[in-house]
Design a protein around this motif. Sequence first.
Motif, PDB file in Angstrom:
ATOM      1  N   LEU A  51      11.598 -12.792  -5.583  1.00 26.92           N
ATOM      2  CA  LEU A  51      10.638 -13.498  -6.434  1.00 26.92           C
ATOM      3  C   LEU A  51      10.795 -13.022  -7.872  1.00 26.92           C
ATOM      4  O   LEU A  51      10.761 -11.814  -8.140  1.00 26.92           O
ATOM      5  N   ASN A  52      10.963 -13.972  -8.799  1.00 23.55           N
ATOM      6  CA  ASN A  52      11.147 -13.650 -10.215  1.00 23.55           C
ATOM      7  C   ASN A  52      10.391 -14.686 -11.041  1.00 23.55           C
ATOM      8  O   ASN A  52      10.633 -15.888 -10.903  1.00 23.55           O
ATOM      9  N   ARG A  53       9.497 -14.231 -11.897  1.00 19.46           N
ATOM     10  CA  ARG A  53       8.726 -15.134 -12.742  1.00 19.46           C
ATOM     11  C   ARG A  53       8.425 -14.466 -14.076  1.00 19.46           C
ATOM     12  O   ARG A  53       8.296 -13.238 -14.165  1.00 19.46           O
ATOM     13  N   VAL A  54       8.312 -15.304 -15.137  1.00 21.38           N
ATOM     14  CA  VAL A  54       7.950 -14.822 -16.470  1.00 21.38           C
ATOM     15  C   VAL A  54       6.868 -15.728 -17.032  1.00 21.38           C
ATOM     16  O   VAL A  54       6.562 -16.789 -16.478  1.00 21.38           O
ATOM     17  N   SER A  55       6.301 -15.329 -18.168  1.00 16.02           N
ATOM     18  CA  SER A  55       5.125 -16.010 -18.706  1.00 16.02           C
ATOM     19  C   SER A  55       5.450 -17.322 -19.400  1.00 16.02           C
ATOM     20  O   SER A  55       4.620 -18.237 -19.404  1.00 16.02           O
ATOM     21  N   ASP A  56       6.644 -17.462 -20.010  1.00 17.45           N
ATOM     22  CA  ASP A  56       6.893 -18.633 -20.849  1.00 17.45           C
ATOM     23  C   ASP A  56       8.387 -18.873 -20.980  1.00 17.45           C
ATOM     24  O   ASP A  56       9.220 -18.054 -20.569  1.00 17.45           O
ATOM     25  N   ASP A  57       8.742 -20.013 -21.590  1.00 17.55           N
ATOM     26  CA  ASP A  57      10.141 -20.416 -21.733  1.00 17.55           C
ATOM     27  C   ASP A  57      10.919 -19.542 -22.703  1.00 17.55           C
ATOM     28  O   ASP A  57      12.160 -19.525 -22.656  1.00 17.55           O
ATOM     29  N   ASN A  58      10.264 -18.859 -23.603  1.00 20.11           N
ATOM     30  CA  ASN A  58      10.959 -18.059 -24.607  1.00 20.11           C
ATOM     31  C   ASN A  58      11.179 -16.609 -24.179  1.00 20.11           C
ATOM     32  O   ASN A  58      11.672 -15.808 -24.968  1.00 20.11           O
ATOM     33  N   TYR A  59      10.820 -16.267 -22.962  1.00 25.43           N
ATOM     34  CA  TYR A  59      10.904 -14.867 -22.537  1.00 25.43           C
ATOM     35  C   TYR A  59      12.341 -14.359 -22.575  1.00 25.43           C
ATOM     36  O   TYR A  59      12.612 -13.252 -23.026  1.00 25.43           O
ATOM     37  N   TRP A  60      13.276 -15.154 -22.083  1.00 24.19           N
ATOM     38  CA  TRP A  60      14.678 -14.715 -22.035  1.00 24.19           C
ATOM     39  C   TRP A  60      15.232 -14.478 -23.430  1.00 24.19           C
ATOM     40  O   TRP A  60      16.108 -13.633 -23.630  1.00 24.19           O
ATOM     41  N   ARG A  61      14.731 -15.237 -24.408  1.00 24.67           N
ATOM     42  CA  ARG A  61      15.222 -15.094 -25.776  1.00 24.67           C
ATOM     43  C   ARG A  61      14.579 -13.905 -26.478  1.00 24.67           C
ATOM     44  O   ARG A  61      15.239 -13.174 -27.224  1.00 24.67           O
ATOM     45  N   ASP A  62      13.280 -13.681 -26.246  1.00 29.48           N
ATOM     46  CA  ASP A  62      12.568 -12.618 -26.953  1.00 29.48           C
ATOM     47  C   ASP A  62      12.784 -11.246 -26.341  1.00 29.48           C
ATOM     48  O   ASP A  62      12.636 -10.230 -27.025  1.00 29.48           O
TER      49      ASP A  62
ATOM     50  N   ASN B  75      17.699 -14.376 -17.407  1.00 20.46           N
ATOM     51  CA  ASN B  75      18.322 -15.671 -17.158  1.00 20.46           C
ATOM     52  C   ASN B  75      17.339 -16.794 -17.434  1.00 20.46           C
ATOM     53  O   ASN B  75      16.119 -16.597 -17.504  1.00 20.46           O
ATOM     54  N   ARG B  76      17.869 -18.006 -17.552  1.00 20.84           N
ATOM     55  CA  ARG B  76      17.012 -19.171 -17.770  1.00 20.84           C
ATOM     56  C   ARG B  76      16.651 -19.859 -16.461  1.00 20.84           C
ATOM     57  O   ARG B  76      15.806 -20.757 -16.458  1.00 20.84           O
ATOM     58  N   LEU B  77      17.283 -19.491 -15.373  1.00 18.87           N
ATOM     59  CA  LEU B  77      16.941 -19.977 -14.041  1.00 18.87           C
ATOM     60  C   LEU B  77      16.512 -18.782 -13.207  1.00 18.87           C
ATOM     61  O   LEU B  77      17.326 -17.913 -12.881  1.00 18.87           O
ATOM     62  N   LEU B  78      15.233 -18.742 -12.855  1.00 15.58           N
ATOM     63  CA  LEU B  78      14.687 -17.601 -12.124  1.00 15.58           C
ATOM     64  C   LEU B  78      14.370 -18.029 -10.693  1.00 15.58           C
ATOM     65  O   LEU B  78      13.539 -18.918 -10.470  1.00 15.58           O
ATOM     66  N   PRO B  79      15.011 -17.410  -9.703  1.00 15.95           N
ATOM     67  CA  PRO B  79      14.777 -17.814  -8.313  1.00 15.95           C
ATOM     68  C   PRO B  79      13.483 -17.233  -7.761  1.00 15.95           C
ATOM     69  O   PRO B  79      13.024 -16.163  -8.157  1.00 15.95           O
ATOM     70  N   GLY B  80      12.914 -17.961  -6.818  1.00 19.66           N
ATOM     71  CA  GLY B  80      11.783 -17.485  -6.036  1.00 19.66           C
ATOM     72  C   GLY B  80      11.983 -17.912  -4.595  1.00 19.66           C
ATOM     73  O   GLY B  80      11.673 -19.057  -4.229  1.00 19.66           O
TER      74      GLY B  80
ATOM     75  N   TRP C 158      12.566 -22.532  -8.128  1.00 23.11           N
ATOM     76  CA  TRP C 158      13.155 -22.092  -9.386  1.00 23.11           C
ATOM     77  C   TRP C 158      12.135 -22.222 -10.514  1.00 23.11           C
ATOM     78  O   TRP C 158      11.367 -23.183 -10.542  1.00 23.11           O
ATOM     79  N   GLN C 159      12.158 -21.263 -11.416  1.00 19.65           N
ATOM     80  CA  GLN C 159      11.478 -21.427 -12.694  1.00 19.65           C
ATOM     81  C   GLN C 159      12.553 -21.640 -13.745  1.00 19.65           C
ATOM     82  O   GLN C 159      13.412 -20.776 -13.964  1.00 19.65           O
ATOM     83  N   THR C 160      12.515 -22.799 -14.396  1.00 22.31           N
ATOM     84  CA  THR C 160      13.518 -23.157 -15.389  1.00 22.31           C
ATOM     85  C   THR C 160      12.952 -22.927 -16.783  1.00 22.31           C
ATOM     86  O   THR C 160      11.923 -23.503 -17.147  1.00 22.31           O
ATOM     87  N   LEU C 161      13.601 -22.071 -17.549  1.00 25.03           N
ATOM     88  CA  LEU C 161      13.178 -21.773 -18.923  1.00 25.03           C
ATOM     89  C   LEU C 161      13.918 -22.722 -19.855  1.00 25.03           C
ATOM     90  O   LEU C 161      15.124 -22.579 -20.079  1.00 25.03           O
ATOM     91  N   GLN C 162      13.202 -23.687 -20.398  1.00 29.38           N
ATOM     92  CA  GLN C 162      13.814 -24.725 -21.209  1.00 29.38           C
ATOM     93  C   GLN C 162      13.950 -24.296 -22.665  1.00 29.38           C
ATOM     94  O   GLN C 162      13.154 -23.524 -23.190  1.00 29.38           O
ATOM     95  N   ASP C 163      15.022 -24.813 -23.277  1.00 23.36           N
ATOM     96  CA  ASP C 163      15.274 -24.624 -24.700  1.00 23.36           C
ATOM     97  C   ASP C 163      15.430 -26.003 -25.309  1.00 23.36           C
ATOM     98  O   ASP C 163      16.241 -26.809 -24.830  1.00 23.36           O
ATOM     99  N   ILE C 164      14.675 -26.296 -26.338  1.00 27.29           N
ATOM    100  CA  ILE C 164      14.690 -27.641 -26.911  1.00 27.29           C
ATOM    101  C   ILE C 164      16.061 -27.997 -27.460  1.00 27.29           C
ATOM    102  O   ILE C 164      16.452 -29.159 -27.498  1.00 27.29           O
ATOM    103  N   ASP C 165      16.832 -26.974 -27.875  1.00 27.85           N
ATOM    104  CA  ASP C 165      18.172 -27.236 -28.404  1.00 27.85           C
ATOM    105  C   ASP C 165      19.227 -27.315 -27.308  1.00 27.85           C
ATOM    106  O   ASP C 165      20.313 -27.859 -27.544  1.00 27.85           O
ATOM    107  N   ALA C 166      18.947 -26.775 -26.146  1.00 29.10           N
ATOM    108  CA  ALA C 166      19.910 -26.792 -25.037  1.00 29.10           C
ATOM    109  C   ALA C 166      19.157 -26.954 -23.730  1.00 29.10           C
ATOM    110  O   ALA C 166      19.011 -26.002 -22.962  1.00 29.10           O
ATOM    111  N   PRO C 167      18.626 -28.150 -23.458  1.00 27.88           N
ATOM    112  CA  PRO C 167      17.832 -28.342 -22.238  1.00 27.88           C
ATOM    113  C   PRO C 167      18.689 -28.225 -20.980  1.00 27.88           C
ATOM    114  O   PRO C 167      19.898 -28.484 -20.993  1.00 27.88           O
ATOM    115  N   ILE C 168      18.049 -27.830 -19.896  1.00 27.35           N
ATOM    116  CA  ILE C 168      18.700 -27.669 -18.600  1.00 27.35           C
ATOM    117  C   ILE C 168      18.068 -28.645 -17.613  1.00 27.35           C
ATOM    118  O   ILE C 168      16.837 -28.765 -17.549  1.00 27.35           O
TER     119      ILE C 168
END
Length: 750
Positions: A356-367, A377-382, A402-412
Amino acid sequence: MNRRTDPLPSKRPHGVLANPQFVAAPVARAVHVLLAVMAWGALFVPGAVRAQSGDGDEATVHLKPSRLLQESLPEDARQQAPTFVRGDRIEGQTDSVTTVEGNAELRRHDTVIRADRLEFDQRDSEAKATGNVLINRNGDRFEGPELQINVDTFKGQFQKPNFTLLQNEGKGDASRLDFLGEDHATAHQARYSTCPRTPGADWMPAWLVRATRIDFDNVEEMGTATGGVLEFKGVPILGWPRFSFPLTDKRKSGLLPPTINLDNINGLELTLPYYLNIAPNLDATIYPTLMSKRGLELGAEVRYLQPSYVGQVRGAFLPSDPLRDADRWGYSLQHNQNLSNTSLGLGGSAGLSLDLNRVSDDNYWRDFPRAFGTLTNRLLPGNAVYSWGLGPWAVSAGVYTWQTLQDIDAPITPPYDRLPSVAVRYSRGDGRIGGVSGWDYSVLSEYTRFESNPLLTRQPNGSRSIAIAELSRRWETPGWFVKPRAQLHATQYHFDNPLADGSRTASRVLPTVSLDSGLIFERDTSYFGRAFVQTLEPRAFFTWTPYRDQRLLPNYDSAANDFNFATIFSENVFGGNDRISDTRAFTVGASSRLLDPDSGAEIVRVGLAQRYLIRDQNVFLPNTSALSGGAPVTDRLSDVLLASARAVDAALDRRHQLPVQPRCRRVGPHHARCALHAQPLPRVQRGLPPAARQQRAVRLRLAVAAQRPVGNARENWRPRPWPGRGPVVQRGPHQLQRARPQGGRSGGRL
């Protein structure tokens, strides 16, 4: 001179222990041999050796042989243990000083002293040794020019010693070593390391502790450095007025070395971890991190081990991040448990796996690029998976999200959650058909519910049921093999929303047949003066799958396989179960290997293969026209695949796989790609594995990692190296693209 002294019992006051006995080596050896022969002979003469009372009426007491060798004597026995000396010349008097010169040696139970010259005072057990002195006590070795020590109390001094400790293979040297008893010692102007000592006078290990004083405590199994500095290759890394470290593989609670980072996003980061050794099978590490631009983040990790399960939990929390105006958090849980001996085992082998892997928001991987493992990673499995097996039966049931962390400049495009996925498999390898045994057959049945955001996937959610039956047999001898294989793949879909043709269900049934064959030739040869066994292994592969129109079917989990030496000899060019390629082709190739004639180890491998399509491949992946597998294939000849691998003295392993288009100079007609992997492994836990991969119109990715061991990293159980006792790893991945660089972070880390 050979002499033995033994104070008369009548001259010793009651309760006072006898002085150590002094025995010269030749007489002692003769006596020991005679006693051993007598005792051994007594074992074969029942009743010949007995203890009797004065009147002879009491029962006979027989001697009992024992194989027990006591490494630690009781204190009273230790004080009475005899002392043996030997050498080229021995001089001395009873109850006085004995001098031994030339190959001098003193032995007493667990202590051995060797030197060019040795003086031993029998009155107070003081020993003085000079010239090439070596003292070995319970496996701990000390070497130097001059030693003065009391063999009873083990108190004394050793000038300019080099030492090696048995329990953790620790090594060091000092200007002076003070022995303060059996379990304590102090080294002055000392160096200490657990790295292997290389031959030579100038000892410089990769990692060492240099201190004005190091106190060794064998009771607590701890070392304490005063005025100490941690060095790497002679360069000071961390200095501290006073710190402690373990002398064995046992862990201890305490502060770990801090980590300092500086970049243009978080500013200055200071992490001061604290390790808690809660129990032999339970520990925790607290990671408080102060960021100049974000505040204080609290992180922690807990690891546990039990006979039936093992796991770890990691988490971090940053309240009120001023740069995002929100609380930031992330957690990761890995747990594996054996359920075979429980009611959930159902009489078979069963297990439970959680990831199980989860973060608070889409910008976590960047910050937080230095967060725990997968949280960057931008794809976090659960995932939660239950597995069971008994004989030919195997069952797997789980949920995969999956929790997908989206980036407006590079969507997944988010992958599909499988809620749930249940599979049942029956397989046997002892089938008999037409009087021929050895047939392998299996049946796989699977049900999966796929869910995602239809606006992003551009496909309806739905469920899929599959049934795959397979039959094969391998005929082989030392010089050839033939393997026919038949497969029937049946699929049934149910959709939440109608497809383009209005249907809410779909089905597909496809057979596949293949024939794999090869020859194996060997010969003895030599290259560059070294003997080898060389092989030549031609191989031919045929496969036939009829065409079925699959354009309207959704693609939940299929993707194009990589083009390599394994997939070119396979039936389906796609992975997953939503696309089955109509591959009707021959594949021919050959490989040659150089083997070590003694060990059979593979030294060099080279291979060449190419596929010929009998008919066009019309099945392709939807919405991926710019990628491999996204369009029909009409070329009859595939790229020529060249593959090589070599190992140089088991230290360097290189693998190359290069698709080459024979009709032009480009590398492949659909995509340009080259992969090079080199991993030199000169010694255990030391590595510098660089890798490079390029794909046309996408990016070039480079990755370099280095690893050095810190201390003795051999542990009984560890999901990863323990803090302060494992290897230090540095890794630097970089992505290069002509349009713009990947990411905007800059900084450094210590």
